[in-house]
Design an enzyme around this catalytic site. Structure first.
Site, PDB file in Angstrom:
ATOM      1  N   THR A   1      43.658  35.365  44.449  1.00 60.25           N
ATOM      2  CA  THR A   1      42.285  35.054  44.042  1.00 60.25           C
ATOM      3  C   THR A   1      41.634  33.994  44.950  1.00 60.25           C
ATOM      4  OG1 THR A   1      42.995  35.455  41.774  1.00 60.25           O
ATOM      5  CG2 THR A   1      40.909  34.283  42.042  1.00 60.25           C
TER       6      THR A   1
ATOM      7  N   GLU B   1      45.637  37.904  35.917  1.00 61.69           N
ATOM      8  CA  GLU B   1      46.223  39.136  36.465  1.00 61.69           C
ATOM      9  C   GLU B   1      45.374  40.372  36.150  1.00 61.69           C
ATOM     10  OE1 GLU B   1      50.427  39.588  36.662  1.00 61.69           O
ATOM     11  OE2 GLU B   1      50.761  37.449  36.392  1.00 61.69           O
TER      12      GLU B   1
ATOM     13  N   GLY C   1      40.345  24.687   7.699  1.00 61.22           N
ATOM     14  CA  GLY C   1      39.996  23.471   8.456  1.00 61.22           C
ATOM     15  C   GLY C   1      41.187  22.910   9.209  1.00 61.22           C
TER      16      GLY C   1
ATOM     17  N   GLU D   1      38.399  44.061  31.365  1.00 60.94           N
ATOM     18  CA  GLU D   1      37.500  45.062  31.969  1.00 60.94           C
ATOM     19  C   GLU D   1      38.192  45.747  33.151  1.00 60.94           C
ATOM     20  OE1 GLU D   1      36.648  41.947  31.204  1.00 60.94           O
ATOM     21  OE2 GLU D   1      35.188  42.260  29.597  1.00 60.94           O
TER      22      GLU D   1
ATOM     23  N   GLY E   1      49.203  33.564  45.779  1.00 68.59           N
ATOM     24  CA  GLY E   1      47.755  33.411  45.944  1.00 68.59           C
ATOM     25  C   GLY E   1      47.051  34.667  46.397  1.00 68.59           C
TER      26      GLY E   1
HETATM   27  C1  LIG Z   1      45.042  29.878  34.199  1.00 69.10           C
HETATM   28  C2  LIG Z   1      44.861  30.843  35.324  1.00 69.10           C
HETATM   29  C3  LIG Z   1      45.917  31.117  36.184  1.00 69.10           C
HETATM   30  C4  LIG Z   1      45.756  31.982  37.266  1.00 69.10           C
HETATM   31  N1  LIG Z   1      46.785  32.168  38.143  1.00 69.10           N
HETATM   32  C5  LIG Z   1      46.562  32.896  39.281  1.00 69.10           C
HETATM   33  C6  LIG Z   1      47.575  32.958  40.281  1.00 69.10           C
HETATM   34  O1  LIG Z   1      48.668  32.400  40.156  1.00 69.10           O
HETATM   35  N2  LIG Z   1      47.301  33.668  41.418  1.00 69.10           N
HETATM   36  C7  LIG Z   1      46.111  34.307  41.614  1.00 69.10           C
HETATM   37  O2  LIG Z   1      45.929  34.919  42.659  1.00 69.10           O
HETATM   38  N3  LIG Z   1      45.128  34.260  40.666  1.00 69.10           N
HETATM   39  C8  LIG Z   1      45.322  33.561  39.515  1.00 69.10           C
HETATM   40  N4  LIG Z   1      44.337  33.476  38.556  1.00 69.10           N
HETATM   41  C9  LIG Z   1      43.059  34.143  38.800  1.00 69.10           C
HETATM   42  C10 LIG Z   1      42.782  35.332  37.879  1.00 69.10           C
HETATM   43  O3  LIG Z   1      43.582  36.408  38.257  1.00 69.10           O
HETATM   44  C11 LIG Z   1      41.269  35.623  37.976  1.00 69.10           C
HETATM   45  O4  LIG Z   1      40.615  34.579  37.307  1.00 69.10           O
HETATM   46  C12 LIG Z   1      40.912  36.955  37.374  1.00 69.10           C
HETATM   47  O5  LIG Z   1      41.409  37.999  38.168  1.00 69.10           O
HETATM   48  C13 LIG Z   1      39.393  37.137  37.228  1.00 69.10           C
HETATM   49  O6  LIG Z   1      38.702  36.789  38.386  1.00 69.10           O
HETATM   50  P1  LIG Z   1      37.450  35.802  38.286  1.00 69.10           P
HETATM   51  O7  LIG Z   1      37.891  34.625  37.509  1.00 69.10           O
HETATM   52  O8  LIG Z   1      36.924  35.556  39.652  1.00 69.10           O
HETATM   53  O9  LIG Z   1      36.378  36.572  37.423  1.00 69.10           O
HETATM   54  P2  LIG Z   1      35.275  37.611  37.988  1.00 69.10           P
HETATM   55  O10 LIG Z   1      35.931  38.623  38.833  1.00 69.10           O
HETATM   56  O11 LIG Z   1      34.133  36.854  38.559  1.00 69.10           O
HETATM   57  O12 LIG Z   1      34.816  38.308  36.641  1.00 69.10           O
HETATM   58  C14 LIG Z   1      33.805  37.774  35.786  1.00 69.10           C
HETATM   59  C15 LIG Z   1      33.535  38.811  34.690  1.00 69.10           C
HETATM   60  O13 LIG Z   1      33.014  40.015  35.279  1.00 69.10           O
HETATM   61  C16 LIG Z   1      33.824  41.110  34.891  1.00 69.10           C
HETATM   62  N5  LIG Z   1      33.882  42.088  35.981  1.00 69.10           N
HETATM   63  C17 LIG Z   1      34.142  41.880  37.297  1.00 69.10           C
HETATM   64  N6  LIG Z   1      34.129  43.031  37.963  1.00 69.10           N
HETATM   65  C18 LIG Z   1      33.892  44.012  37.070  1.00 69.10           C
HETATM   66  C19 LIG Z   1      33.755  45.429  37.144  1.00 69.10           C
HETATM   67  N7  LIG Z   1      33.908  46.086  38.297  1.00 69.10           N
HETATM   68  N8  LIG Z   1      33.493  46.111  36.006  1.00 69.10           N
HETATM   69  C20 LIG Z   1      33.340  45.459  34.830  1.00 69.10           C
HETATM   70  N9  LIG Z   1      33.450  44.118  34.692  1.00 69.10           N
HETATM   71  C21 LIG Z   1      33.726  43.421  35.794  1.00 69.10           C
HETATM   72  C22 LIG Z   1      35.201  40.512  34.603  1.00 69.10           C
HETATM   73  O14 LIG Z   1      35.975  41.353  33.777  1.00 69.10           O
HETATM   74  C23 LIG Z   1      34.806  39.210  33.934  1.00 69.10           C
HETATM   75  O15 LIG Z   1      34.510  39.446  32.588  1.00 69.10           O
HETATM   76  C24 LIG Z   1      44.487  32.630  37.465  1.00 69.10           C
HETATM   77  C25 LIG Z   1      43.434  32.377  36.574  1.00 69.10           C
HETATM   78  C26 LIG Z   1      43.593  31.491  35.535  1.00 69.10           C
HETATM   79  C27 LIG Z   1      42.420  31.214  34.638  1.00 69.10           C
END
Ligand SMILES: Cc1cc2nc3c(=O)[nH]c(=O)nc-3n(C[C@H](O)[C@H](O)[C@H](O)COP(=O)(O)OP(=O)(O)OC[C@H]3O[C@@H](n4cnc5c(N)ncnc54)[C@H](O)[C@@H]3O)c2cc1C
Length: 391
Positions: free
Chosen positions: A138, A375, A352, A379, A136
């Site tokens: 995020t 991960e 289709g 971006e 964990g």
């Molecule tokens: C199915 C799944 C499994 C996962 N498993 C894990 C896990 O086991 N452990 C864990 O810790 N996390 C996990 N995650 C979390 C995952 O790592 C995050 O969703 C990911 O890092 C993106 O964070 P966010 O969803 O908050 O998006 P945000 O950070 O809110 O990003 C939203 C958008 O803004 C863009 N953005 C953000 N900052 C910048 C920047 N500085 N420059 C340009 N663009 C930017 C992003 O690229 C994206 O397009 C999982 C996610 C999913 C969907």
């Protein structure tokens, strides 16, 4: 250009598969046929996380691929690991994603930063899948900007008290143990975070909402919650304040596994598209005879080959103990974008029928998108690459 296939970093190119890689790929194909394919769509539909499948994978050594044999693992290198995940990804993205998260993140973190006692306690259980691992980093408010996390641990004697929650965590409900990175210092200080290994059943440690996802539906994604959760200081991995730096290193390796996953999904979608294009007749001939389809297949194949080279390059450098921050980002960024393009084109080749659940293309398409997000988004990979280039 430093760190590419043509540099002083690489000892040379070897495009052959080792006996181990051939054995692993064979084993996974057989395993998939028997234990995954018959139930795959049912799990996908109901979002069922099939713990029993991971237990069986543990018996085959697939849940501790990189764990040294002295700790009950398979003791393989990243090269075999890439083969294992990509071969599994061809069959089912969800199962491959969970395997990757268990191996690279939770197990990988303990392997890299745990002390001897922690390694002896946790690695044999994780490597055999007696225990499933979660990791964990995020949180709801901090994804890409993981360093801004709000979950805190406050020292109280020889214990730490954790409060807050982690979002989107793979195996948050079914995991038996989790490595979590939480704030122990000031916000904005990259040395203000610490990694703890916490077992299920610890008072104040629970799981919350399970996400209802577009794809990867049989891989469990949910919330980890800490409410006055008291954890002994012996559960800290490495030193207080090292958690974020450790997490970034864990992700350097983890991104190779997501690149492998993307590669597998892309190959699965491609192979399905090739097969279908030879069978499906329109205008009196197989659709593969139309240049519009054949060129699509040529583009898909070319991009997959390039993604594979980047992924094995990162694996090779990792095997030799070199820093792979840029190379794993190259691989993860490129392979995941290729995966989405290839899966999209595969649906198009199926027409289709590609839009229905009777054919494999739609699942590859849904599963592919996670690869550009998990991960570190595409971006963020570009940020990592640019930062390394401009140092
Ligand atoms: C199915 C799944 C499994 C996962 N498993 C894990 C896990 O086991 N452990 C864990 O810790 N996390 C996990 N995650 C979390 C995952 O790592 C995050 O969703 C990911 O890092 C993106 O964070 P966010 O969803 O908050 O998006 P945000 O950070 O809110 O990003 C939203 C958008 O803004 C863009 N953005 C953000 N900052 C910048 C920047 N500085 N420059 C340009 N663009 C930017 C992003 O690229 C994206 O397009 C999982 C996610 C999913 C969907």
């Amino acid at each position: 250009m430093s760190g590419t296939l043509l540099t002083e970093n690489a000892t040379g190119l070897n495009f052959g598969l080792s006996e181990n890689q051939i054995m692993i790929a064979d084993m996974i194909r057989k395993f998939g046929k028997e234990h995954i394919l018959p139930k795959m769509m049912e799990w996908d539909e109901s979002q069922h996380f099939p713990v029993e499948v991971f237990k069986k994978m543990g018996e085959l050594g697939l849940m501790g691929v990189l764990v040294p044999t002295e700790y009950g693992g398979s003791g393989f290198s990243y090269t075999e690991y890439v083969t294992a995940i990509s071969e599994l990804g061809k069959i089912c993205g969800s199962i491959a994603l969970s395997m990757a998260a268990h191996n690279s993140l939770c197990t990988g973190h303990i392997m890299a930063f745990g002390n001897e006692e922690q390694k002896k306690k946790y690695l044999p259980k994780l490597a055999t899948a007696e225990w499933i691992g979660a990791w964990g980093l995020t949180e709801t408010g901090t994804g890409s900007d993981a360093g801004g996390m709000n979950t805190v641990a406050v020292k109280d004697g020889d214990h730490w008290v954790l409060n807050g929650s982690k979002n989107f965590i793979t195996h948050a409900i079914s995991g038996n143990v989790a490595v979590v990175i939480v704030r122990t210092g000031e916000k904005g200080d990259s040395h203000g975070m610490t990694a703890f290994v916490i077992e299920k059943g610890t008072k104040g440690f629970s799981s919350g909402k399970k996400e209802n996802k577009l794809g990867m539906r049989a891989s469990e994604t949910a919330e980890l919650i800490f409410t006055d959760c008291r954890v002994h200081e012996s559960q800290i991995l490495g030193k207080v304040g090292d958690g974020f730096v450790q997490a970034m290193k864990v992700l350097d390796g983890g991104r190779i596994s997501i690149a492998s996953l993307a590669l597998g999904i892309a190959k699965g979608a491609f192979e399905a598209a090739v097969k279908y294009s030879k069978e499906r007749q329109q205008f009196g001939k197989p659709i593969s005879n139309f240049q519009g389809i054949a060129f699509k297949l040529a583009d898909m194949a070319t991009e997959i080959e390039a993604a594979e080279l980047l992924t094995f390059q990162a694996a090779d450098l990792k095997n030799r103990g070199q820093k792979v921050t840029k190379e794993s980002a190259f691989a993860k960024y490129y392979a995941s974008e290729v995966c989405v393009r290839v899966a999209n084109d595969a649906v198009q080749v199926f027409g289709g029928y590609g839009y229905t659940k009777d054919f494999p293309a739609e699942k590859y398409y849904r599963d592919s998108k996670l690869c550009t997000i998990g991960e570190g988004t595409s971006e963020i990979q570009k940020l990592v690459i640019a930062r390394e280039l401009l140092k």
